[in-house]
Scaffold this active site. Structure first.
Site, short mmCIF file in Angstrom:
data_model
loop_
_atom_site.label_atom_id
_atom_site.label_comp_id
_atom_site.label_asym_id
_atom_site.label_seq_id
_atom_site.Cartn_x
_atom_site.Cartn_y
_atom_site.Cartn_z
N TYR A 131 -6.02 51.48 -39.81
CA TYR A 131 -5.32 50.84 -38.69
C TYR A 131 -4.98 49.39 -39.03
O TYR A 131 -3.85 48.93 -38.84
CB TYR A 131 -6.20 50.90 -37.45
CG TYR A 131 -5.61 50.23 -36.22
CD1 TYR A 131 -4.78 50.94 -35.36
CD2 TYR A 131 -5.89 48.90 -35.92
CE1 TYR A 131 -4.24 50.33 -34.24
CE2 TYR A 131 -5.36 48.29 -34.81
CZ TYR A 131 -4.54 49.01 -33.96
OH TYR A 131 -4.00 48.40 -32.85
N GLY B 18 -2.13 51.28 -20.50
CA GLY B 18 -2.55 50.05 -21.17
C GLY B 18 -1.55 48.92 -21.13
O GLY B 18 -0.90 48.66 -20.11
N ILE B 19 -1.42 48.23 -22.25
CA ILE B 19 -0.56 47.05 -22.35
C ILE B 19 0.88 47.38 -21.99
O ILE B 19 1.56 46.61 -21.32
CB ILE B 19 -0.63 46.48 -23.78
CG1 ILE B 19 -2.00 45.82 -24.04
CG2 ILE B 19 0.49 45.46 -24.03
CD1 ILE B 19 -2.24 45.43 -25.49
N ASP C 179 8.84 61.14 -28.44
CA ASP C 179 7.89 60.94 -29.53
C ASP C 179 8.60 60.04 -30.54
O ASP C 179 9.57 60.47 -31.18
CB ASP C 179 7.54 62.28 -30.15
CG ASP C 179 6.58 62.16 -31.33
OD1 ASP C 179 6.34 61.03 -31.81
OD2 ASP C 179 6.09 63.22 -31.80
N VAL C 180 8.15 58.81 -30.68
CA VAL C 180 8.87 57.85 -31.52
C VAL C 180 8.67 58.08 -33.01
O VAL C 180 9.18 57.32 -33.84
CB VAL C 180 8.52 56.40 -31.14
CG1 VAL C 180 9.07 56.05 -29.77
CG2 VAL C 180 7.00 56.16 -31.20
N ASN D 173 5.85 49.08 -29.09
CA ASN D 173 4.46 48.98 -28.64
C ASN D 173 3.64 50.21 -28.97
O ASN D 173 2.42 50.14 -29.07
CB ASN D 173 4.44 48.75 -27.13
CG ASN D 173 3.05 48.74 -26.55
OD1 ASN D 173 2.22 47.92 -26.92
ND2 ASN D 173 2.77 49.68 -25.65
N LYS E 222 -1.21 47.81 -39.39
CA LYS E 222 -0.76 46.71 -38.53
C LYS E 222 -0.32 45.51 -39.37
O LYS E 222 0.61 44.79 -39.01
CB LYS E 222 -1.86 46.32 -37.56
CG LYS E 222 -2.02 47.28 -36.38
CD LYS E 222 -0.77 47.31 -35.51
CE LYS E 222 -0.99 48.12 -34.25
NZ LYS E 222 0.23 48.12 -33.38
#
Length: 281
Positions: free
Chosen positions: A155, A18-19, A61-62, A89, A159
């Protein structure tokens, strides 16, 4: 052509699809040395092979502090002791589940994956940036942080927390020469976005084409967004061009948070006229 990020080292999380992939690709083209991570070694190796020697992959794994410490050390080593830019990200898709049906375990894991991971990676990268006398951190927010009912509620709320954390960090880290900003993408069709809609991998190509058409009609700019749009914003925040910008949230959504396109507005008006015309029939 001048490379805007020549000599800079960037760490980009969640960049095996993705991004994230588009950001890595653009940063390498702009002359940066890039360390990127993800949880899939196979996907990371494929991205690194596609982009070339400017991009190095580390599986991490953050949400795991041990992994984050090793990741940040690898980025620091790549940059000869420096990390000039961090793009937080990484974030999973969430099911659109009513709050009354949310398991506690899902609330905890989502909170750590979407918000806690940003805090954790920032903690360790900021330590490096403080020692070197500055840097730039960019967090990936979402227009869902600004518009209720456009994404799953959990979500959206998480965010929003990321966006506010950005403002807090911009002030906390300002004395160290560290700028902290957010980029908030609109509805950009990516594999993770499609997964959140329950679309299976075999159907994603057709779904992507269909969604692009839907978004093109709704967006004031007349087209769907893509990863390159976010990558362009990330380059700005990583470059010296944004040296006077901190604590900000750049919404990159084709104008959708301002309102619907004229075509979509006309469609709504036509629907309303049809409804009113049929009242009482």
């Amino acid at each position: 052509m001048t490379q805007r990020l020549a000599g800079k080292t960037a760490l980009i999380t969640g960049a095996t699809s993705g991004i994230g992939v588009d950001v890595v690709r653009r940063f390498v083209a702009e002359g940066a040395k890039v360390l990127f991570c993800g949880r899939s070694s196979e996907a990371g190796a494929d991205v690194a092979a596609e982009i070339g020697p400017g991009a190095r992959f580390v599986r991490a794994d953050v949400t795991d502090e041990t992994d984050v410490i090793a990741l940040v050390k690898a980025a620091e080593d790549l940059g000869g002791g420096r990390i000039d830019f961090l793009f937080n990200n990484a974030a999973p898709a969430l099911r659109d589940t009513p709050v009354t049906a949310l398991p506690a375990e899902e609330i905890a894991s989502a909170s750590m994956a979407i918000f806690g991971s940003v805090v954790l990676v920032t903690k360790h990268v900021a330590t490096v940036m403080q020692a070197q006398g500055g840097g730039s951190i960019l967090n990936n927010g979402s227009t869902a942080a600004h518009r209720a009912n456009s994404s799953p509620s959990l979500y959206s709320a998480l965010k929003a927390a990321v966006c506010h954390f950005t403002r807090c960090m911009a002030l906390e880290l300002a004395d160290h020469g560290i700028r902290v900003n957010t980029v908030s993408p609109g509805a950009i069709p990516t594999p993770i976005f499609l997964q959140s809609l329950g679309i299976q991998p075999a159907d994603q190509d057709r779904a992507l084409t269909a969604l692009q058409g839907v978004f093109a009609k709704a967006m004031p700019v007349g087209r769907a967004g893509n990863g390159d749009d976010i990558a362009a914003a990330a380059v700005f925040f990583a470059s010296d061009e944004s040296s006077y910008v901190t604590g900000q949230d750049l919404v990159v959504d084709g104008g959708l948070t301002a309102g619907l396109s004229n075509a979509a507005k006309r469609g709504q008006a036509d629907m309303m006229r049809t409804v009113l015309a049929n009242i009482g029939k």
